[in-house]
Design a protein around this motif. Structure first.
Motif, PDB file in Angstrom:
ATOM      1  N   HIS A  95       0.814  -1.214   0.000  1.00 12.09           N
ATOM      2  CA  HIS A  95       0.000   0.000   0.000  1.00 12.09           C
ATOM      3  C   HIS A  95       0.848   1.265   0.000  1.00 12.09           C
ATOM      4  O   HIS A  95       0.328   2.367  -0.255  1.00 12.09           O
ATOM      5  CB  HIS A  95      -0.904   0.018   1.233  1.00 12.09           C
ATOM      6  CG  HIS A  95      -0.141   0.103   2.524  1.00 12.09           C
ATOM      7  ND1 HIS A  95       0.581  -0.963   3.026  1.00 12.09           N
ATOM      8  CD2 HIS A  95       0.038   1.129   3.398  1.00 12.09           C
ATOM      9  CE1 HIS A  95       1.159  -0.598   4.166  1.00 12.09           C
ATOM     10  NE2 HIS A  95       0.850   0.656   4.410  1.00 12.09           N
ATOM     11  N   LEU A  96       2.132   1.141   0.287  1.00  9.87           N
ATOM     12  CA  LEU A  96       3.001   2.312   0.325  1.00  9.87           C
ATOM     13  C   LEU A  96       3.253   2.836  -1.087  1.00  9.87           C
ATOM     14  O   LEU A  96       3.483   2.060  -2.016  1.00  9.87           O
ATOM     15  CB  LEU A  96       4.341   1.968   0.979  1.00  9.87           C
ATOM     16  CG  LEU A  96       4.302   1.542   2.449  1.00  9.87           C
ATOM     17  CD1 LEU A  96       5.699   1.154   2.928  1.00  9.87           C
ATOM     18  CD2 LEU A  96       3.720   2.655   3.327  1.00  9.87           C
ATOM     19  N   THR A  97       3.208   4.138  -1.236  1.00 12.08           N
ATOM     20  CA  THR A  97       3.559   4.757  -2.513  1.00 12.08           C
ATOM     21  C   THR A  97       4.990   5.249  -2.448  1.00 12.08           C
ATOM     22  O   THR A  97       5.479   5.649  -1.376  1.00 12.08           O
ATOM     23  CB  THR A  97       2.635   5.945  -2.843  1.00 12.08           C
ATOM     24  OG1 THR A  97       2.721   6.924  -1.787  1.00 12.08           O
ATOM     25  CG2 THR A  97       1.189   5.477  -2.983  1.00 12.08           C
ATOM     26  N   VAL A  98       5.683   5.206  -3.566  1.00 17.24           N
ATOM     27  CA  VAL A  98       7.092   5.600  -3.633  1.00 17.24           C
ATOM     28  C   VAL A  98       7.207   6.862  -4.472  1.00 17.24           C
ATOM     29  O   VAL A  98       6.784   6.896  -5.626  1.00 17.24           O
ATOM     30  CB  VAL A  98       7.952   4.477  -4.234  1.00 17.24           C
ATOM     31  CG1 VAL A  98       9.423   4.865  -4.207  1.00 17.24           C
ATOM     32  CG2 VAL A  98       7.731   3.172  -3.478  1.00 17.24           C
ATOM     33  N   ASN A  99       7.783   7.899  -3.862  1.00 16.57           N
ATOM     34  CA  ASN A  99       7.950   9.174  -4.542  1.00 16.57           C
ATOM     35  C   ASN A  99       9.431   9.447  -4.768  1.00 16.57           C
ATOM     36  O   ASN A  99      10.143   9.824  -3.837  1.00 16.57           O
ATOM     37  CB  ASN A  99       7.346  10.315  -3.714  1.00 16.57           C
ATOM     38  CG  ASN A  99       5.874  10.102  -3.414  1.00 16.57           C
ATOM     39  OD1 ASN A  99       5.122   9.724  -4.294  1.00 16.57           O
ATOM     40  ND2 ASN A  99       5.483  10.340  -2.169  1.00 16.57           N
ATOM     41  N   PRO A 100       9.943   9.235  -5.993  1.00 17.80           N
ATOM     42  CA  PRO A 100      11.336   9.595  -6.279  1.00 17.80           C
ATOM     43  C   PRO A 100      11.486  11.111  -6.295  1.00 17.80           C
ATOM     44  O   PRO A 100      10.652  11.828  -6.852  1.00 17.80           O
ATOM     45  CB  PRO A 100      11.580   9.003  -7.673  1.00 17.80           C
ATOM     46  CG  PRO A 100      10.448   8.039  -7.895  1.00 17.80           C
ATOM     47  CD  PRO A 100       9.290   8.594  -7.143  1.00 17.80           C
ATOM     48  N   ALA A 101      12.543  11.595  -5.658  1.00 20.74           N
ATOM     49  CA  ALA A 101      12.755  13.039  -5.558  1.00 20.74           C
ATOM     50  C   ALA A 101      14.246  13.338  -5.666  1.00 20.74           C
ATOM     51  O   ALA A 101      15.089  12.464  -5.425  1.00 20.74           O
ATOM     52  CB  ALA A 101      12.212  13.562  -4.226  1.00 20.74           C
ATOM     53  N   LEU A 148      14.308   8.250  -2.443  1.00 18.60           N
ATOM     54  CA  LEU A 148      13.027   7.552  -2.536  1.00 18.60           C
ATOM     55  C   LEU A 148      12.275   7.706  -1.223  1.00 18.60           C
ATOM     56  O   LEU A 148      12.761   7.294  -0.168  1.00 18.60           O
ATOM     57  CB  LEU A 148      13.246   6.072  -2.835  1.00 18.60           C
ATOM     58  CG  LEU A 148      14.020   5.748  -4.114  1.00 18.60           C
ATOM     59  CD1 LEU A 148      14.320   4.256  -4.186  1.00 18.60           C
ATOM     60  CD2 LEU A 148      13.238   6.201  -5.343  1.00 18.60           C
ATOM     61  N   GLU A 149      11.087   8.295  -1.282  1.00 22.70           N
ATOM     62  CA  GLU A 149      10.246   8.475  -0.103  1.00 22.70           C
ATOM     63  C   GLU A 149       9.076   7.497  -0.171  1.00 22.70           C
ATOM     64  O   GLU A 149       8.314   7.496  -1.143  1.00 22.70           O
ATOM     65  CB  GLU A 149       9.727   9.909  -0.021  1.00 22.70           C
ATOM     66  CG  GLU A 149      10.824  10.951   0.173  1.00 22.70           C
ATOM     67  CD  GLU A 149      10.265  12.354   0.318  1.00 22.70           C
ATOM     68  OE1 GLU A 149      10.961  13.207   0.882  1.00 22.70           O
ATOM     69  OE2 GLU A 149       9.118  12.590  -0.144  1.00 22.70           O
ATOM     70  N   PHE A 150       8.936   6.681   0.862  1.00 20.21           N
ATOM     71  CA  PHE A 150       7.848   5.710   0.952  1.00 20.21           C
ATOM     72  C   PHE A 150       6.787   6.270   1.898  1.00 20.21           C
ATOM     73  O   PHE A 150       7.058   6.509   3.081  1.00 20.21           O
ATOM     74  CB  PHE A 150       8.366   4.374   1.471  1.00 20.21           C
ATOM     75  CG  PHE A 150       9.294   3.666   0.518  1.00 20.21           C
ATOM     76  CD1 PHE A 150       8.863   2.549  -0.184  1.00 20.21           C
ATOM     77  CD2 PHE A 150      10.584   4.120   0.320  1.00 20.21           C
ATOM     78  CE1 PHE A 150       9.712   1.885  -1.063  1.00 20.21           C
ATOM     79  CE2 PHE A 150      11.449   3.466  -0.561  1.00 20.21           C
ATOM     80  CZ  PHE A 150      11.012   2.352  -1.256  1.00 20.21           C
ATOM     81  N   ARG A 151       5.562   6.463   1.397  1.00 19.11           N
ATOM     82  CA  ARG A 151       4.488   7.083   2.185  1.00 19.11           C
ATOM     83  C   ARG A 151       3.272   6.166   2.257  1.00 19.11           C
ATOM     84  O   ARG A 151       2.997   5.402   1.332  1.00 19.11           O
ATOM     85  CB  ARG A 151       4.097   8.435   1.578  1.00 19.11           C
ATOM     86  CG  ARG A 151       5.233   9.461   1.597  1.00 19.11           C
ATOM     87  CD  ARG A 151       4.816  10.799   1.000  1.00 19.11           C
ATOM     88  NE  ARG A 151       5.922  11.759   1.028  1.00 19.11           N
ATOM     89  CZ  ARG A 151       6.207  12.538   2.064  1.00 19.11           C
ATOM     90  NH1 ARG A 151       5.416  12.499   3.150  1.00 19.11           N
ATOM     91  NH2 ARG A 151       7.224  13.364   2.029  1.00 19.11           N
ATOM     92  N   TRP A 193      11.928  -3.373  -3.430  1.00 22.20           N
ATOM     93  CA  TRP A 193      11.474  -2.352  -4.384  1.00 22.20           C
ATOM     94  C   TRP A 193      12.590  -2.010  -5.365  1.00 22.20           C
ATOM     95  O   TRP A 193      12.349  -1.873  -6.570  1.00 22.20           O
ATOM     96  CB  TRP A 193      11.012  -1.095  -3.646  1.00 22.20           C
ATOM     97  CG  TRP A 193      10.318  -0.121  -4.547  1.00 22.20           C
ATOM     98  CD1 TRP A 193       8.978  -0.033  -4.778  1.00 22.20           C
ATOM     99  CD2 TRP A 193      10.937   0.886  -5.360  1.00 22.20           C
ATOM    100  NE1 TRP A 193       8.720   0.973  -5.690  1.00 22.20           N
ATOM    101  CE2 TRP A 193       9.898   1.553  -6.060  1.00 22.20           C
ATOM    102  CE3 TRP A 193      12.252   1.294  -5.572  1.00 22.20           C
ATOM    103  CZ2 TRP A 193      10.151   2.594  -6.955  1.00 22.20           C
ATOM    104  CZ3 TRP A 193      12.512   2.320  -6.472  1.00 22.20           C
ATOM    105  CH2 TRP A 193      11.467   2.977  -7.143  1.00 22.20           C
ATOM    106  N   LEU A 194      13.823  -1.892  -4.850  1.00 24.36           N
ATOM    107  CA  LEU A 194      14.954  -1.575  -5.731  1.00 24.36           C
ATOM    108  C   LEU A 194      15.196  -2.695  -6.735  1.00 24.36           C
ATOM    109  O   LEU A 194      15.512  -2.434  -7.902  1.00 24.36           O
ATOM    110  CB  LEU A 194      16.219  -1.340  -4.901  1.00 24.36           C
ATOM    111  CG  LEU A 194      16.274  -0.043  -4.090  1.00 24.36           C
ATOM    112  CD1 LEU A 194      17.536  -0.020  -3.234  1.00 24.36           C
ATOM    113  CD2 LEU A 194      16.234   1.177  -4.997  1.00 24.36           C
TER     114      LEU A 194
END
Length: 250
Positions: A95-101, A148-151, A193-194
């Motif tokens: 359910h976690l979304t990954v936001n590359p920044a 990578l931020e996992f939210r 994930w990686l």
């Protein structure tokens, strides 16, 4: 008359002996070199394939007298298949979304980083890092780096992974997560994930840094099979039965 560009020589230095942060009673030395120069990405690729790791704007490798406990390792992404337990971890965190920044430190990240260090690494040098130290670790990258931020579903930050992009893979530089969620195995989830991202991009490897059999903090990496370790004969497949090479003269 043609002008030829003179390439600056690459200098390598050894650090002074310091207490090893992983194995009590041992001393640590590193060989280091700067990456702050034109062609840093290509240099980083070459050094990573020789067992070096990046921190800030330098690359380093262990150079410890009488000790070869640190083994550089990388996952063979194309052949990787999740184990039963890894699949459970993946499903529990899907359910976690990954936001590359871009690699830019924020107060939100630092608050999570501080909680993680206080819970997992009390008394370590990293537990004493202030915000500007953390920002230096994140921001000072001369190569292609992503944060990578996992939210979760509410947008709350749960985990972070600082990741370098290389020509032959992805490198997990440093990761941390909400220590209250230790049963969720977020560290494992970020590695999975990686691997999936490397497979999606057609990249052959995920670099995990150093595997240390005798260190509880570093021994977990052997569970990501197939795994290659860098030895005096180059990269070779390793598993739980692998014994690090004896230092010369021992």
């Amino acid at each position: 008359m043609e002008h030829q560009t003179v390439k600056r020589p690459q200098f390598f230095f050894t650090t002074a002996p310091m207490p090893c942060p992983y194995l009590p009673g041992r001393m640590e030395r590193k060989i280091v070199t700067e990456l702050n120069q034109p062609g840093a990405d290509a240099l980083h690729d070459v050094l990573s394939r020789a067992g070096f790791r990046r921190s800030h704007s330098i690359a380093y490798a262990p150079a410890c007298s009488g000790c070869n406990a640190c083994v550089p390792v990388r996952i063979v992404a194309a052949e990787f298949r999740m184990t039963r337990n890894q699949r459970k971890v993946w499903n529990a965190n899907c359910h976690l979304t990954v936001n590359p920044a871009p690699p830019r430190a924020t107060a939100e990240q630092y608050a999570l980083f501080s909680r993680y260090q206080a819970e997992r690494h009390t008394g370590s040098d990293m537990a004493l890092m202030g915000f500007y130290d953390y920002r230096s670790m994140v921001d000072e990258s001369p190569i292609d780096t992503t944060l990578l931020e996992f939210r979760d579903d509410s947008g709350e930050l749960k985990a972070v992974c600082l990741t370098d992009r290389m020509s032959d893979g992805l490198s997990a530089v440093y990761s941390f997560f909400d220590p209250r969620l230790h049963r969720k195995s977020l560290g494992t989830h970020m590695i999975l994930w990686l691997v999936e991202e490397a497979q999606r991009r057609g990249l052959p490897y995920v670099y995990l840094g150093y595997w240390i059999r005798e260190s509880r903090k570093m021994a977990y990496k052997i569970r990501f099979q197939p795994l290659e370790g860098f030895t005096s004969q180059g990269w070779r497949r390793i598993d739980e039965t692998f014994e690090p090479e004896r230092p010369i003269g021992r």
